[in-house]
Write a protein that holds these residues in place. Sequence first.
Motif, PDB file in Angstrom:
ATOM      1  N   GLY A 265       0.833  -1.196   0.000  1.00 17.63           N
ATOM      2  CA  GLY A 265       0.000   0.000   0.000  1.00 17.63           C
ATOM      3  C   GLY A 265       0.861   1.236   0.000  1.00 17.63           C
ATOM      4  O   GLY A 265       2.089   1.174   0.112  1.00 17.63           O
ATOM      5  N   ASP A 266       0.195   2.376  -0.111  1.00 15.14           N
ATOM      6  CA  ASP A 266       0.929   3.639  -0.160  1.00 15.14           C
ATOM      7  C   ASP A 266       0.681   4.509   1.064  1.00 15.14           C
ATOM      8  O   ASP A 266       1.097   5.669   1.107  1.00 15.14           O
ATOM      9  CB  ASP A 266       0.560   4.421  -1.425  1.00 15.14           C
ATOM     10  N   GLY A 267       0.004   3.955   2.057  1.00 20.34           N
ATOM     11  CA  GLY A 267      -0.248   4.717   3.276  1.00 20.34           C
ATOM     12  C   GLY A 267      -1.391   5.684   3.181  1.00 20.34           C
ATOM     13  O   GLY A 267      -1.612   6.475   4.095  1.00 20.34           O
ATOM     14  N   SER A 268      -2.148   5.625   2.075  1.00 26.71           N
ATOM     15  CA  SER A 268      -3.239   6.580   1.903  1.00 26.71           C
ATOM     16  C   SER A 268      -4.532   6.123   2.564  1.00 26.71           C
ATOM     17  O   SER A 268      -5.513   6.856   2.595  1.00 26.71           O
ATOM     18  CB  SER A 268      -3.504   6.809   0.414  1.00 26.71           C
ATOM     19  N   ALA A 269      -4.559   4.892   3.096  1.00 24.49           N
ATOM     20  CA  ALA A 269      -5.772   4.395   3.740  1.00 24.49           C
ATOM     21  C   ALA A 269      -6.068   5.201   4.994  1.00 24.49           C
ATOM     22  O   ALA A 269      -5.187   5.824   5.596  1.00 24.49           O
ATOM     23  CB  ALA A 269      -5.608   2.919   4.084  1.00 24.49           C
ATOM     24  N   ALA A 270      -7.317   5.187   5.394  1.00 17.99           N
ATOM     25  CA  ALA A 270      -7.718   5.927   6.588  1.00 17.99           C
ATOM     26  C   ALA A 270      -6.979   5.392   7.818  1.00 17.99           C
ATOM     27  O   ALA A 270      -6.658   4.205   7.910  1.00 17.99           O
ATOM     28  CB  ALA A 270      -9.225   5.801   6.797  1.00 17.99           C
ATOM     29  N   ARG A 271      -6.726   6.291   8.742  1.00 15.55           N
ATOM     30  CA  ARG A 271      -6.022   5.907   9.962  1.00 15.55           C
ATOM     31  C   ARG A 271      -6.823   4.862  10.734  1.00 15.55           C
ATOM     32  O   ARG A 271      -8.042   4.950  10.852  1.00 15.55           O
ATOM     33  CB  ARG A 271      -5.826   7.149  10.839  1.00 15.55           C
ATOM     34  N   GLN A 272      -6.116   3.859  11.245  1.00 13.52           N
ATOM     35  CA  GLN A 272      -6.786   2.818  12.006  1.00 13.52           C
ATOM     36  C   GLN A 272      -7.310   3.373  13.328  1.00 13.52           C
ATOM     37  O   GLN A 272      -6.696   4.234  13.947  1.00 13.52           O
ATOM     38  CB  GLN A 272      -5.817   1.666  12.298  1.00 13.52           C
ATOM     39  N   GLU A 273      -8.442   2.879  13.733  1.00 10.22           N
ATOM     40  CA  GLU A 273      -9.032   3.322  14.991  1.00 10.22           C
ATOM     41  C   GLU A 273      -8.192   2.804  16.159  1.00 10.22           C
ATOM     42  O   GLU A 273      -7.583   1.734  16.083  1.00 10.22           O
ATOM     43  CB  GLU A 273     -10.466   2.814  15.115  1.00 10.22           C
ATOM     44  N   ASP A 274      -8.180   3.592  17.241  1.00 13.62           N
ATOM     45  CA  ASP A 274      -7.489   3.150  18.448  1.00 13.62           C
ATOM     46  C   ASP A 274      -8.158   1.898  19.001  1.00 13.62           C
ATOM     47  O   ASP A 274      -9.378   1.716  18.878  1.00 13.62           O
ATOM     48  CB  ASP A 274      -7.506   4.254  19.510  1.00 13.62           C
ATOM     49  N   LEU A 275      -7.351   1.051  19.609  1.00 14.48           N
ATOM     50  CA  LEU A 275      -7.857  -0.197  20.157  1.00 14.48           C
ATOM     51  C   LEU A 275      -8.211  -0.027  21.627  1.00 14.48           C
ATOM     52  O   LEU A 275      -7.561   0.714  22.359  1.00 14.48           O
ATOM     53  CB  LEU A 275      -6.800  -1.300  20.013  1.00 14.48           C
ATOM     54  N   ARG A 276      -9.230  -0.727  22.026  1.00  7.86           N
ATOM     55  CA  ARG A 276      -9.563  -0.800  23.447  1.00  7.86           C
ATOM     56  C   ARG A 276     -10.139  -2.184  23.732  1.00  7.86           C
ATOM     57  O   ARG A 276     -10.597  -2.878  22.816  1.00  7.86           O
ATOM     58  CB  ARG A 276     -10.544   0.297  23.862  1.00  7.86           C
ATOM     59  N   ALA A 277     -10.108  -2.588  24.963  1.00  7.91           N
ATOM     60  CA  ALA A 277     -10.624  -3.905  25.327  1.00  7.91           C
ATOM     61  C   ALA A 277     -12.113  -3.989  25.002  1.00  7.91           C
ATOM     62  O   ALA A 277     -12.872  -3.067  25.328  1.00  7.91           O
ATOM     63  CB  ALA A 277     -10.398  -4.162  26.813  1.00  7.91           C
ATOM     64  N   PRO A 278     -12.544  -5.077  24.350  1.00  4.95           N
ATOM     65  CA  PRO A 278     -13.968  -5.200  24.027  1.00  4.95           C
ATOM     66  C   PRO A 278     -14.851  -5.306  25.259  1.00  4.95           C
ATOM     67  O   PRO A 278     -16.014  -4.905  25.236  1.00  4.95           O
ATOM     68  CB  PRO A 278     -14.027  -6.483  23.180  1.00  4.95           C
ATOM     69  N   VAL A 279     -14.299  -5.844  26.335  1.00 10.24           N
ATOM     70  CA  VAL A 279     -15.044  -5.946  27.590  1.00 10.24           C
ATOM     71  C   VAL A 279     -14.122  -5.511  28.720  1.00 10.24           C
ATOM     72  O   VAL A 279     -12.996  -5.996  28.837  1.00 10.24           O
ATOM     73  CB  VAL A 279     -15.534  -7.388  27.846  1.00 10.24           C
ATOM     74  N   THR A 280     -14.593  -4.578  29.530  1.00  8.78           N
ATOM     75  CA  THR A 280     -13.834  -4.139  30.697  1.00  8.78           C
ATOM     76  C   THR A 280     -14.559  -4.590  31.956  1.00  8.78           C
ATOM     77  O   THR A 280     -15.735  -4.983  31.913  1.00  8.78           O
ATOM     78  CB  THR A 280     -13.689  -2.613  30.723  1.00  8.78           C
ATOM     79  N   LEU A 281     -13.863  -4.526  33.068  1.00  7.53           N
ATOM     80  CA  LEU A 281     -14.493  -4.921  34.330  1.00  7.53           C
ATOM     81  C   LEU A 281     -15.713  -4.041  34.632  1.00  7.53           C
ATOM     82  O   LEU A 281     -16.730  -4.516  35.114  1.00  7.53           O
ATOM     83  CB  LEU A 281     -13.474  -4.825  35.460  1.00  7.53           C
ATOM     84  N   ALA A 282     -15.566  -2.733  34.338  1.00 12.14           N
ATOM     85  CA  ALA A 282     -16.669  -1.828  34.607  1.00 12.14           C
ATOM     86  C   ALA A 282     -17.878  -2.136  33.724  1.00 12.14           C
ATOM     87  O   ALA A 282     -19.032  -2.177  34.192  1.00 12.14           O
ATOM     88  CB  ALA A 282     -16.226  -0.374  34.402  1.00 12.14           C
ATOM     89  N   SER A 283     -17.637  -2.357  32.420  1.00 14.70           N
ATOM     90  CA  SER A 283     -18.766  -2.639  31.530  1.00 14.70           C
ATOM     91  C   SER A 283     -19.375  -3.991  31.817  1.00 14.70           C
ATOM     92  O   SER A 283     -20.583  -4.188  31.691  1.00 14.70           O
ATOM     93  CB  SER A 283     -18.301  -2.585  30.062  1.00 14.70           C
ATOM     94  N   ARG A 284     -18.547  -4.940  32.249  1.00 19.47           N
ATOM     95  CA  ARG A 284     -19.064  -6.267  32.564  1.00 19.47           C
ATOM     96  C   ARG A 284     -19.997  -6.220  33.775  1.00 19.47           C
ATOM     97  O   ARG A 284     -21.011  -6.904  33.820  1.00 19.47           O
ATOM     98  CB  ARG A 284     -17.911  -7.237  32.837  1.00 19.47           C
TER      99      ARG A 284
END
Length: 288
Positions: A265-284
């Motif tokens: 690729g040439d780096g023109s793709a949209a910036r990847q979204e930041d990662l976060r845990a799909p489930v956290t202790l608080a959300s659980r």
Amino acid sequence: MQLSTDDTEALRKLLEDRRKAVAPESLGYGGRSGVGRPVEGLSQEQIDELTGRARGTYSRLVNGRLERPKPQYLQDIARLLRMTEQEWTHLYWLTRREYPAPLHEDAGMVIPGVWSNIHRIEGVIAYVADAAWNLITCNREFEELFPGNRPPSNVLLYMATDPTRHTLLLDWEQSWAPWIFPQLRRAISERPEDEELKRLEQLVLSDREAGPIYTGTGLVTVPFPDGAQRPFRHPRHGDGVVDILAADPRNSRGAGFVMLAWHSGDGSAARQEDLRAPVTLASRSLMT
């Protein structure tokens, strides 16, 4: 600042473990004789004498009664008790709730031996460099980027001045140089007396192409590479981009662990979204 009971106990254990490990004889004191309970290592009175403080100062520190001790005193204690960088950071945080500057001149210049396991990483390019970008260890994918599988001894010097850098670092002037040189400026400002960094800076300044760019680099913005994407020509895969993942070994502040993930690729793709845990202790807890 009033220390909690747990913090006071942690402080006492840290200081007393280190005090007991320092032999008085190694600092010119003779053996103890006479009545009284035997004392391991330096005595509290000897510590006060060696740090030039009034009698009882160390006792107040070790018992959590010395409110917000001065940085210089903590540094004197840490050096006298031969603390590691990790122990020094722990001492400083417990007593001042702040992170300190490095204690030792070689901070960031050595890393724990277990980092040799980097050579087992596969699928990405990986290396560790010290605080002056001297290469400490790397994996096979990093070695294979260079002729004869012989990587450069200094990663930043290669990126800044090596005539062959353009082979790998595509669009060097616009995509690579703008974040290479601010990192060096930042390191120099934090460690102005470091001989390795001073030598590295001299070599960069003496380079016909890199010198003027470095001279014109400011300190206001320091675009650290973590999370960046840069154009890169892989010797086997061809032109593409690398995603840069950068971190510091926690016990070796200033050293750097870097992984480069190449893809087409040439780096023109949209910036990847930041990662976060799909489930956290608080959300659980909200789901139950």
